[in-house]
Design an enzyme around this catalytic site. Structure first.
Site, PDB file in Angstrom:
ATOM      1  N   GLY A   8       0.829  -1.193   0.000  1.00  0.00           N
ATOM      2  CA  GLY A   8       0.000   0.000   0.000  1.00  0.00           C
ATOM      3  C   GLY A   8       0.866   1.246   0.000  1.00  0.00           C
ATOM      4  O   GLY A   8       2.091   1.180  -0.101  1.00  0.00           O
ATOM      5  N   GLY A   9       0.218   2.388   0.114  1.00  0.00           N
ATOM      6  CA  GLY A   9       0.897   3.672   0.023  1.00  0.00           C
ATOM      7  C   GLY A   9       2.074   3.854   0.950  1.00  0.00           C
ATOM      8  O   GLY A   9       3.218   3.968   0.507  1.00  0.00           O
ATOM      9  N   GLU A  10       1.820   3.876   2.233  1.00  0.00           N
ATOM     10  CA  GLU A  10       2.878   4.095   3.215  1.00  0.00           C
ATOM     11  C   GLU A  10       3.057   2.878   4.123  1.00  0.00           C
ATOM     12  O   GLU A  10       3.603   3.003   5.209  1.00  0.00           O
ATOM     13  CB  GLU A  10       2.538   5.314   4.079  1.00  0.00           C
ATOM     14  CG  GLU A  10       2.451   6.607   3.313  1.00  0.00           C
ATOM     15  CD  GLU A  10       2.028   7.774   4.182  1.00  0.00           C
ATOM     16  OE1 GLU A  10       1.549   7.557   5.308  1.00  0.00           O
ATOM     17  OE2 GLU A  10       2.173   8.914   3.731  1.00  0.00           O
ATOM     18  N   GLU A  11       2.608   1.743   3.688  1.00  0.00           N
ATOM     19  CA  GLU A  11       2.656   0.546   4.526  1.00  0.00           C
ATOM     20  C   GLU A  11       3.644  -0.471   3.965  1.00  0.00           C
ATOM     21  O   GLU A  11       3.784  -0.620   2.751  1.00  0.00           O
ATOM     22  CB  GLU A  11       1.266  -0.090   4.637  1.00  0.00           C
ATOM     23  CG  GLU A  11       0.276   0.804   5.353  1.00  0.00           C
ATOM     24  CD  GLU A  11      -1.118   0.209   5.417  1.00  0.00           C
ATOM     25  OE1 GLU A  11      -1.342  -0.881   4.855  1.00  0.00           O
ATOM     26  OE2 GLU A  11      -1.983   0.842   6.026  1.00  0.00           O
TER      27      GLU A  11
END
Length: 90
Positions: A8-11
């Protein structure tokens, strides 16, 4: 073999075979400590960052999807607690 992947984006997802939830927590605390105490530089700016993590342990009763779902649930508990936290505590 250990594995780290963007999820995911910031994971990011860390898979640590042969590691107990307690040892994963110890590892996560080390990462958190290093990041929160590091001063980052970008152009003329200096900043620190925080990290929130959720930990779940795979066992024979759960599918990998259930474990990832539980880790994600714990991640959001960590974020909602004020960030820079790890859930659950071991």
């Amino acid at each position: 073999q250990d594995c780290v992947a963007r999820w995911g984006g910031e994971e990011f997802l860390f898979i640590l075979p042969q590691t107990t939830a307690h040892n994963a927590y110890v590892f996560a605390e080390k990462i958190k400590h290093q990041l929160q105490n590091h001063l980052f530089h970008s152009n003329d700016d200096e900043f620190t960052i925080t990290v929130s993590m959720g930990i779940a342990q795979l066992d024979k009763k759960k599918s990998i999807d259930e474990v990832i779902h539980n880790a994600d649930k714990y991640l959001y508990q960590a974020k909602n607690s004020g960030r820079n936290a790890i859930f659950p505590k071991y």
